[in-house]
Design a protein around this motif. Structure first.
Motif, PDB file in Angstrom:
ATOM      1  N   TYR A  34      16.044   7.853  11.704  1.00  0.00           N
ATOM      2  CA  TYR A  34      15.209   7.657  10.521  1.00  0.00           C
ATOM      3  C   TYR A  34      16.051   7.455   9.269  1.00  0.00           C
ATOM      4  O   TYR A  34      15.833   6.515   8.507  1.00  0.00           O
ATOM      5  N   ARG A  39      14.820   4.090   7.267  1.00  0.00           N
ATOM      6  CA  ARG A  39      14.583   4.268   5.829  1.00  0.00           C
ATOM      7  C   ARG A  39      15.281   3.211   4.970  1.00  0.00           C
ATOM      8  O   ARG A  39      14.648   2.621   4.084  1.00  0.00           O
ATOM      9  N   PRO A  40      16.579   2.920   5.184  1.00  0.00           N
ATOM     10  CA  PRO A  40      17.207   1.869   4.375  1.00  0.00           C
ATOM     11  C   PRO A  40      16.586   0.492   4.598  1.00  0.00           C
ATOM     12  O   PRO A  40      16.447  -0.282   3.653  1.00  0.00           O
ATOM     13  N   GLN A  41      16.186   0.203   5.838  1.00  0.00           N
ATOM     14  CA  GLN A  41      15.574  -1.095   6.109  1.00  0.00           C
ATOM     15  C   GLN A  41      14.228  -1.219   5.412  1.00  0.00           C
ATOM     16  O   GLN A  41      13.911  -2.259   4.842  1.00  0.00           O
ATOM     17  N   SER A  42      13.423  -0.169   5.422  1.00  0.00           N
ATOM     18  CA  SER A  42      12.135  -0.234   4.740  1.00  0.00           C
ATOM     19  C   SER A  42      12.315  -0.336   3.227  1.00  0.00           C
ATOM     20  O   SER A  42      11.511  -0.983   2.543  1.00  0.00           O
ATOM     21  N   LYS A  43      13.391   0.260   2.699  1.00  0.00           N
ATOM     22  CA  LYS A  43      13.684   0.116   1.269  1.00  0.00           C
ATOM     23  C   LYS A  43      14.014  -1.330   0.919  1.00  0.00           C
ATOM     24  O   LYS A  43      13.548  -1.860  -0.090  1.00  0.00           O
ATOM     25  N   ARG A  44      14.834  -1.972   1.771  1.00  0.00           N
ATOM     26  CA  ARG A  44      15.184  -3.379   1.537  1.00  0.00           C
ATOM     27  C   ARG A  44      13.962  -4.281   1.601  1.00  0.00           C
ATOM     28  O   ARG A  44      13.824  -5.213   0.810  1.00  0.00           O
ATOM     29  N   LYS A  46      10.871  -3.436   0.935  1.00  0.00           N
ATOM     30  CA  LYS A  46      10.059  -3.179  -0.255  1.00  0.00           C
ATOM     31  C   LYS A  46      10.646  -3.884  -1.486  1.00  0.00           C
ATOM     32  O   LYS A  46       9.920  -4.476  -2.288  1.00  0.00           O
ATOM     33  N   GLU A  47      11.977  -3.849  -1.628  1.00  0.00           N
ATOM     34  CA  GLU A  47      12.624  -4.540  -2.752  1.00  0.00           C
ATOM     35  C   GLU A  47      12.433  -6.049  -2.655  1.00  0.00           C
ATOM     36  O   GLU A  47      12.219  -6.719  -3.663  1.00  0.00           O
ATOM     37  N   HIS A  48      12.500  -6.598  -1.444  1.00  0.00           N
ATOM     38  CA  HIS A  48      12.333  -8.044  -1.270  1.00  0.00           C
ATOM     39  C   HIS A  48      10.891  -8.459  -1.581  1.00  0.00           C
ATOM     40  O   HIS A  48      10.663  -9.521  -2.169  1.00  0.00           O
ATOM     41  N   SER A  50       8.901  -6.989  -3.750  1.00  0.00           N
ATOM     42  CA  SER A  50       8.749  -6.965  -5.205  1.00  0.00           C
ATOM     43  C   SER A  50       9.454  -8.171  -5.835  1.00  0.00           C
ATOM     44  O   SER A  50       8.985  -8.709  -6.838  1.00  0.00           O
TER      45      SER A  50
END
Length: 110
Positions: A34, A39-44, A46-48, A50
């Motif tokens: 996780y 977690r880092p992949q889901s952050k990336r 989400k940033e993409h 936006s």
């Protein structure tokens, strides 16, 4: 006559301790998965998303293929963008292939 008899030792019993260790090990691997992968992949992602939402006409962008261009037209209904490479050349790409939005005037400075 000169040697003594060798007897086998009793085999250790693996009861609930062995299964508990397995469960703890699986939980630790789950936490590592996780925090290091999911977690880092889901952050990336989400940033993409936006970044895709903030695109507007006139933005200078860099595609994942390394093409620099200025957005000439954005089509909201089919997720395609018309990029102006210079005054005469334009290409159509999918929004997903835009990697970054560059500061204004960065194409002219190259």
């Amino acid at each position: 006559m000169f040697m003594s008899n060798a007897y086998a030792a009793d085999a250790p019993t693996t009861g609930a301790g062995g299964t508990m260790e397995l469960v703890i090990m699986l939980v630790i691997f789950g936490l590592i998965f996780y925090f290091m992968i999911f977690r880092p992949q889901s952050k990336r992602v989400k940033e993409h998303k936006s970044l895709m939402g903030s695109l507007s006409k006139g933005d200078e962008v860099l595609t994942s293929g390394g093409i620099l261009g200025k957005i000439a037209k954005i089509s909201d209904e089919n997720d395609y963008v018309l990029l102006a490479l210079n005054e005469t050349n334009e290409i159509t790409i999918k929004k997903d292939y835009i990697a970054a939005v560059l500061p204004k005037g960065s194409i002219k400075s190259l």
